[in-house]
Design a protein around this motif. Structure first.
Motif, PDB file in Angstrom:
ATOM      1  N   ARG A  18       0.829  -1.206   0.000  1.00 17.81           N
ATOM      2  CA  ARG A  18       0.000   0.000   0.000  1.00 17.81           C
ATOM      3  C   ARG A  18       0.868   1.263   0.000  1.00 17.81           C
ATOM      4  O   ARG A  18       1.975   1.250   0.543  1.00 17.81           O
ATOM      5  CB  ARG A  18      -0.921   0.010   1.232  1.00 17.81           C
ATOM      6  N   ARG A  49      -4.863   9.050   5.466  1.00 18.38           N
ATOM      7  CA  ARG A  49      -5.629   7.788   5.477  1.00 18.38           C
ATOM      8  C   ARG A  49      -6.897   7.911   4.645  1.00 18.38           C
ATOM      9  O   ARG A  49      -7.239   7.004   3.872  1.00 18.38           O
ATOM     10  CB  ARG A  49      -5.974   7.396   6.913  1.00 18.38           C
ATOM     11  N   GLN A  50      -7.594   9.036   4.791  1.00 19.02           N
ATOM     12  CA  GLN A  50      -8.839   9.227   4.055  1.00 19.02           C
ATOM     13  C   GLN A  50      -8.606   9.326   2.555  1.00 19.02           C
ATOM     14  O   GLN A  50      -9.523   9.076   1.763  1.00 19.02           O
ATOM     15  CB  GLN A  50      -9.551  10.478   4.567  1.00 19.02           C
ATOM     16  N   SER A  51      -7.390   9.681   2.170  1.00 19.07           N
ATOM     17  CA  SER A  51      -7.056   9.808   0.741  1.00 19.07           C
ATOM     18  C   SER A  51      -6.467   8.532   0.161  1.00 19.07           C
ATOM     19  O   SER A  51      -6.018   8.524  -0.981  1.00 19.07           O
ATOM     20  CB  SER A  51      -6.088  10.981   0.554  1.00 19.07           C
ATOM     21  N   GLY A  52      -6.442   7.462   0.948  1.00 12.19           N
ATOM     22  CA  GLY A  52      -6.062   6.157   0.422  1.00 12.19           C
ATOM     23  C   GLY A  52      -4.634   5.733   0.643  1.00 12.19           C
ATOM     24  O   GLY A  52      -4.198   4.719   0.082  1.00 12.19           O
ATOM     25  N   ALA A  53      -3.880   6.488   1.462  1.00 11.07           N
ATOM     26  CA  ALA A  53      -2.485   6.125   1.735  1.00 11.07           C
ATOM     27  C   ALA A  53      -2.288   5.940   3.238  1.00 11.07           C
ATOM     28  O   ALA A  53      -3.209   6.144   4.037  1.00 11.07           O
ATOM     29  CB  ALA A  53      -1.539   7.184   1.193  1.00 11.07           C
ATOM     30  N   ARG A 290      -3.349  15.709   1.321  1.00  6.81           N
ATOM     31  CA  ARG A 290      -4.300  15.100   0.379  1.00  6.81           C
ATOM     32  C   ARG A 290      -3.665  14.905  -0.991  1.00  6.81           C
ATOM     33  O   ARG A 290      -3.801  13.843  -1.619  1.00  6.81           O
ATOM     34  CB  ARG A 290      -5.551  15.969   0.262  1.00  6.81           C
ATOM     35  N   SER A 293      -0.968  12.190  -1.001  1.00 12.53           N
ATOM     36  CA  SER A 293      -1.568  10.864  -0.934  1.00 12.53           C
ATOM     37  C   SER A 293      -2.100  10.431  -2.292  1.00 12.53           C
ATOM     38  O   SER A 293      -1.931   9.279  -2.701  1.00 12.53           O
ATOM     39  CB  SER A 293      -2.700  10.851   0.106  1.00 12.53           C
ATOM     40  N   GLY A 294      -2.740  11.366  -2.992  1.00 12.16           N
ATOM     41  CA  GLY A 294      -3.235  11.036  -4.326  1.00 12.16           C
ATOM     42  C   GLY A 294      -2.112  10.689  -5.287  1.00 12.16           C
ATOM     43  O   GLY A 294      -2.239   9.769  -6.109  1.00 12.16           O
ATOM     44  N   VAL A 297      -0.815   7.210  -4.366  1.00 13.93           N
ATOM     45  CA  VAL A 297      -1.736   6.189  -4.888  1.00 13.93           C
ATOM     46  C   VAL A 297      -1.508   6.003  -6.381  1.00 13.93           C
ATOM     47  O   VAL A 297      -1.480   4.879  -6.900  1.00 13.93           O
ATOM     48  CB  VAL A 297      -3.193   6.565  -4.581  1.00 13.93           C
TER      49      VAL A 297
END
Length: 304
Positions: A18, A49-53, A290, A293-294, A297
């Motif tokens: 991840r 975490r909320q952004s997928g990382a 944010r 994190s994007g 990802v």
């Protein structure tokens, strides 16, 4: 070789493939007032975490290089009166002497690279200080960006700096500076600086692609992604310039030098803006978390 200590959350992310985003810790130890620093540190990690990382707040605790902190460790760091400010030159001493400290952009990049983490979110980088032609005060962040392969997502460089000279040094050292959906280099609290960014990209996927292409060529430099503070939280440029000049005068008058300059100036600015700069600082770091994190990802990087 010095061992890195990974938090269980970051270690699990590495195992599972991840994406991981590095976060610096001097913002908590030297950049934000107590007790706000702990709540803000938790908020920034939550954004990742909320952004997928997975967030990896980096610090040195009791002489251990920590990649990711438990909530208990984060809380302890935020109340530690003895925490020191750690840049490249300080890491070896801190590790050998069992110190606790917050890592600057430069030190965070070093440890993130050692950990295999490619993307790092911060507030604003250090750079060439105003008057550097007399006192040679230039942040180690710029050299680190030139030699350490980590992508740094920030709201440009801190408003207290000489921004034209900072951009010139980055160009000389071959560091790509990319404006995210902007043609103008942001100035931390302000969305504009009057300076153009060398490059502009409008999507996280494009930024990830540019990073991968550079790494494919074997380039060992980092990359600076300049992300303007959200418009609703931005401060007005002319007013900020006046406040910064006043703060710089007070720093000189009180003999504030070295590592204490930036924390002193930020505190003076916070007072002069009636606390508005603190909210702006928080929101720009959240926005950078944010975006980072994007990008992580998009890279599909597990921080391995």
């Amino acid at each position: 070789m010095t061992e890195l200590v990974f938090s269980p959350e970051v270690e699990a992310a590495r195992t599972d493939g991840r994406p991981v985003v590095a976060l610096e810790s001097t913002i908590l130890t030297h950049g934000l007032p107590k007790p706000d620093n702990l709540a803000i540190g938790r908020e920034i990690e939550a954004e990742v975490r909320q952004s997928g990382a997975v967030p990896a707040t980096i610090a040195v605790l009791g002489g251990e290089a920590r990649i990711g902190l438990s909530d208990e460790d984060l809380a302890g760091l935020c109340v530690a009166d003895s925490a020191v400010k750690l840049s490249r030159r300080d890491l070896g001493i801190a590790l050998s002497q069992g110190l606790t400290g917050g890592t600057t952009v430069a030190a965070t990049m070093i440890l993130a690279a050692r950990a295999g983490i490619e993307v790092f979110a911060t507030g604003g980088i250090g750079g060439v200080h105003r008057g550097a032609e007399q006192d040679f005060d230039i942040s180690a962040d710029l050299d680190e960006l030139a030699r350490t392969p980590v992508m740094v997502v920030s709201a440009g460089a801190k408003s207290i700096l000489d921004l034209p000279k900072t951009l010139e040094v980055l160009e000389t050292r071959g560091v790509p500076v990319i404006g995210y959906r902007t043609d103008e280099f942001p100035a931390f609290f302000c969305r504009v600086s009057g300076l153009k960014v060398p490059l502009r990209l409008d999507s996280m996927e494009e930024i990830a692609g540019a990073w991968r292409a550079g790494r494919g060529l074997g380039l060992e430099s980092g990359m600076l992604v300049a992300n303007p503070v959200p418009e609703e939280f931005a401060l007005e440029r002319a007013e900020m310039e006046r406040i910064v000049e006043d703060a710089l005068y007070e720093a000189k008058r009180t003999g504030t030098i070295g590592k204490q300059v930036t924390p002193y100036l930020l505190s003076e600015i916070r007072t002069a803006t009636g606390g508005a700069s603190l909210r702006t600082n928080i929101e720009l770091v959240r926005a950078n978390a944010r975006l980072a994190s994007g990008i992580a990802v998009s890279l599909g990087s597990a921080g391995r």
